[in-house]
Design a protein around this motif. Structure first.
Motif, PDB file in Angstrom:
ATOM      1  N   ASN A 102      36.447  50.756  14.009  1.00 31.10           N
ATOM      2  CA  ASN A 102      36.082  49.764  13.094  1.00 31.10           C
ATOM      3  C   ASN A 102      37.324  49.009  12.288  1.00 31.10           C
ATOM      4  OD1 ASN A 102      33.147  49.756  13.208  1.00 31.10           O
ATOM      5  ND2 ASN A 102      33.529  52.013  13.077  1.00 31.10           N
ATOM      6  N   ALA A 103      38.268  49.546  12.298  1.00 32.90           N
ATOM      7  CA  ALA A 103      39.450  48.888  11.439  1.00 32.90           C
ATOM      8  C   ALA A 103      40.308  48.328  12.624  1.00 32.90           C
ATOM      9  CB  ALA A 103      40.196  50.073  10.820  1.00 32.90           C
ATOM     10  N   SER A 104      40.614  46.949  12.224  1.00 32.05           N
ATOM     11  CA  SER A 104      41.559  46.392  12.831  1.00 32.05           C
ATOM     12  C   SER A 104      42.989  46.636  12.760  1.00 32.05           C
ATOM     13  CB  SER A 104      41.402  44.593  12.440  1.00 32.05           C
ATOM     14  OG  SER A 104      41.736  44.333  11.052  1.00 32.05           O
ATOM     15  N   GLY A 105      43.579  46.741  13.981  1.00 35.79           N
ATOM     16  CA  GLY A 105      45.039  47.093  13.550  1.00 35.79           C
ATOM     17  C   GLY A 105      45.296  48.718  14.032  1.00 35.79           C
ATOM     18  N   VAL A 106      44.066  49.372  14.258  1.00 32.47           N
ATOM     19  CA  VAL A 106      44.344  50.697  14.207  1.00 32.47           C
ATOM     20  C   VAL A 106      43.919  51.273  15.908  1.00 32.47           C
ATOM     21  CG1 VAL A 106      43.265  53.096  13.737  1.00 32.47           C
ATOM     22  CG2 VAL A 106      43.753  51.340  12.209  1.00 32.47           C
ATOM     23  N   SER A 107      44.807  51.999  16.430  1.00 32.14           N
ATOM     24  CA  SER A 107      44.618  52.111  17.930  1.00 32.14           C
ATOM     25  C   SER A 107      44.412  53.579  18.282  1.00 32.14           C
ATOM     26  CB  SER A 107      45.299  51.310  18.900  1.00 32.14           C
ATOM     27  OG  SER A 107      46.606  51.412  18.900  1.00 32.14           O
ATOM     28  N   MET A 108      43.972  54.284  19.173  1.00 30.33           N
ATOM     29  CA  MET A 108      44.224  55.529  19.504  1.00 30.33           C
ATOM     30  C   MET A 108      45.443  55.956  20.325  1.00 30.33           C
ATOM     31  SD  MET A 108      41.406  58.314  20.908  1.00 30.33           S
ATOM     32  CE  MET A 108      42.112  60.110  21.346  1.00 30.33           C
ATOM     33  N   ARG A 109      46.192  56.956  19.992  1.00 27.58           N
ATOM     34  CA  ARG A 109      47.454  57.142  20.820  1.00 27.58           C
ATOM     35  C   ARG A 109      46.930  58.341  21.896  1.00 27.58           C
ATOM     36  NH1 ARG A 109      52.753  56.230  18.912  1.00 27.58           N
ATOM     37  NH2 ARG A 109      53.259  58.065  19.638  1.00 27.58           N
ATOM     38  N   SER A 110      46.465  59.371  21.418  1.00 27.36           N
ATOM     39  CA  SER A 110      46.116  60.534  22.090  1.00 27.36           C
ATOM     40  C   SER A 110      45.251  61.341  21.520  1.00 27.36           C
ATOM     41  CB  SER A 110      47.413  61.295  22.424  1.00 27.36           C
ATOM     42  OG  SER A 110      48.063  61.712  21.604  1.00 27.36           O
ATOM     43  N   GLU A 111      44.868  62.436  22.206  1.00 21.99           N
ATOM     44  CA  GLU A 111      43.955  63.507  21.772  1.00 21.99           C
ATOM     45  C   GLU A 111      44.385  64.888  21.926  1.00 21.99           C
ATOM     46  OE1 GLU A 111      39.283  64.882  21.426  1.00 21.99           O
ATOM     47  OE2 GLU A 111      40.165  63.758  23.322  1.00 21.99           O
ATOM     48  N   TYR A 112      44.693  65.656  21.156  1.00 21.08           N
ATOM     49  CA  TYR A 112      45.157  67.046  21.202  1.00 21.08           C
ATOM     50  C   TYR A 112      44.161  68.021  21.478  1.00 21.08           C
ATOM     51  CZ  TYR A 112      48.381  71.106  20.828  1.00 21.08           C
ATOM     52  OH  TYR A 112      49.085  72.196  20.923  1.00 21.08           O
ATOM     53  N   GLN A 118      45.465  61.365  17.582  1.00 17.65           N
ATOM     54  CA  GLN A 118      46.630  60.603  17.104  1.00 17.65           C
ATOM     55  C   GLN A 118      46.331  59.059  17.169  1.00 17.65           C
ATOM     56  OE1 GLN A 118      50.032  62.150  19.171  1.00 17.65           O
ATOM     57  NE2 GLN A 118      50.223  63.699  17.507  1.00 17.65           N
ATOM     58  N   PHE A 119      46.778  58.336  15.993  1.00 12.90           N
ATOM     59  CA  PHE A 119      46.498  56.837  15.894  1.00 12.90           C
ATOM     60  C   PHE A 119      47.848  56.232  15.656  1.00 12.90           C
ATOM     61  CE2 PHE A 119      42.605  59.231  14.852  1.00 12.90           C
ATOM     62  CZ  PHE A 119      41.668  58.524  15.573  1.00 12.90           C
ATOM     63  N   SER A 120      47.746  54.919  15.901  1.00  9.32           N
ATOM     64  CA  SER A 120      48.895  53.872  15.512  1.00  9.32           C
ATOM     65  C   SER A 120      48.079  52.950  14.498  1.00  9.32           C
ATOM     66  CB  SER A 120      49.440  53.351  16.767  1.00  9.32           C
ATOM     67  OG  SER A 120      49.947  54.311  17.691  1.00  9.32           O
ATOM     68  N   ILE A 121      48.808  52.370  13.602  1.00  5.26           N
ATOM     69  CA  ILE A 121      48.651  51.496  12.581  1.00  5.26           C
ATOM     70  C   ILE A 121      49.587  50.222  12.681  1.00  5.26           C
ATOM     71  CG2 ILE A 121      47.673  51.005  10.474  1.00  5.26           C
ATOM     72  CD1 ILE A 121      47.162  53.813  10.075  1.00  5.26           C
ATOM     73  N   ARG A 122      49.118  49.285  13.285  1.00  4.23           N
ATOM     74  CA  ARG A 122      49.859  48.006  13.400  1.00  4.23           C
ATOM     75  C   ARG A 122      51.185  48.336  14.412  1.00  4.23           C
ATOM     76  NH1 ARG A 122      50.237  44.622   7.913  1.00  4.23           N
ATOM     77  NH2 ARG A 122      48.125  43.946   7.532  1.00  4.23           N
ATOM     78  N   GLY A 170      53.459  52.035   9.106  1.00  3.97           N
ATOM     79  CA  GLY A 170      52.379  51.096   9.809  1.00  3.97           C
ATOM     80  C   GLY A 170      51.078  51.320   8.793  1.00  3.97           C
ATOM     81  N   GLY A 171      51.003  52.266   8.006  1.00  7.86           N
ATOM     82  CA  GLY A 171      49.779  52.461   7.235  1.00  7.86           C
ATOM     83  C   GLY A 171      49.405  53.848   7.202  1.00  7.86           C
TER      84      GLY A 171
END
Length: 318
Positions: A102-112, A118-122, A170-171
């Motif tokens: 629900n947060a713009s600019g946040v995307s998932m990178r992987s799941e351990y 793990q996420f990326s912000i901007r 990134g945040g």
């Protein structure tokens, strides 16, 4: 002697003057009241007045970790997204991924292996050691926080995250815990879904004495299943409790304890028969398990905190 042409001209002029006089008389006549336009309806004046002076933002819309002043998102001079508990309830969010989408600019990178994400912000990796907060304090994000004890999630985007020290620029993400309430509340939730998923949660809060200066909150939850991979049945369970004591009208003490555990079989994903052709994995069964049955995920999270707040003035709190 009057010439005939002149006589005809005089008669024509006289007739023209008579017609003009008749038209002028008709124009000057009083208008018919039925033909008059209707008067425009009059509307009474309506005044709309609003003011936020001296009033803090509602708890669900405060940007606690970003401003530290109880300001709303609109009043905070930074890019902040707030996902409150009401939205999580509406979407029936069960994982951290469900919330942060629900947060713009946040995307998932992987799941351990199902224990944490793990996420990326901007576009920059959010470090699991430095870029996650719990109630405004750093905590190591190696296990997804239990959503049954989360009131809202705040995402600070951009270089403003550097205010909290060593973080990726990134945040960062701040998880705000549920707090005891002055009014009694009893809630039980039971859910079921695909792939054998089932869950149960409870939430209890209210005052412990007559004047409401001592309040408690106790919540917990457990879930089982939900994986499409054969032979993998992840389980999560946890419980949390908090206590608030309003020592004086200006002094508040709060303590919290939380524990959560997760266990399941680690799933590494599908093997690709031909590394040069990723589509070659399409012939494999989606639910096939290609890992090792003895490779388990067994994680435990314990979180403790205490906080003492004192209001020095209307504008200053420590």
């Amino acid at each position: 002697m009057i010439q005939p042409n002149f006589l005809r001209t005089a008669v024509a002029h006289a007739a023209l003057l008579a017609l003009c006089s008749t038209a002028l008389a008709q124009t000057s006549a009083a208008p018919d009241p039925a033909d008059a336009p209707a008067a425009a309806p009059s509307l009474r004046q309506v005044d709309v007045v609003d003011s936020t002076a001296g009033a803090a933002a509602t708890p669900a819309r405060r940007a606690q970790s970003s401003s530290r002043l109880g300001l709303s998102v609109l009043e905070t001079p930074r890019s902040v997204s707030v996902i409150d508990n009401a939205l999580m309830e509406q979407q029936m969010a069960t994982t951290e991924r469900d919330v942060l989408r629900n947060a713009s600019g946040v995307s998932m990178r992987s799941e351990y292996y199902g224990s944490y994400s793990q996420f990326s912000i901007r576009g920059l990796w959010a470090n699991n050691t430095f870029n996650f907060l719990r109630d405004g304090a750093k905590f190591v994000h190696l296990l997804d926080p239990p959503l049954f004890n989360i009131e809202r999630v705040e995402v600070i985007k951009g270089p403003a995250a550097l205010e909290f020290g060593q973080v990726a620029p990134g945040g960062l993400v701040n998880y705000v815990s549920k707090r005891p309430q002055a009014e009694a509340l009893r809630t039980i939730k039971i859910g079921a879904g695909s792939h054998g998923w089932s869950s149960a949660e409870f939430d209890l809060t209210g005052p412990l004495n007559a004047d409401g200066t001592l309040r408690y909150r106790l919540d917990g939850g457990a879930s089982r299943g939900g994986s499409f991979v054969d032979g993998n049945t992840p389980r999560k369970q946890g419980i949390a409790g908090s206590l608030e004591w309003q020592i004086t009208p200006d002094t508040l003490w709060r303590a919290q304890a939380e524990t959560q555990s997760i266990d399941g079989t680690s799933t590494s994903g599908l093997a690709v028969p031909d590394p040069k052709n990723p589509r070659s994995a399409d012939v494999l069964p989606v639910g096939a398990f290609y890992g090792e049955p003895w490779l388990k995920t067994d994680g435990h999270l314990r979180f403790y905190s205490t906080e003492l707040q004192h209001r020095l003035t209307d504008q200053l709190e420590a």
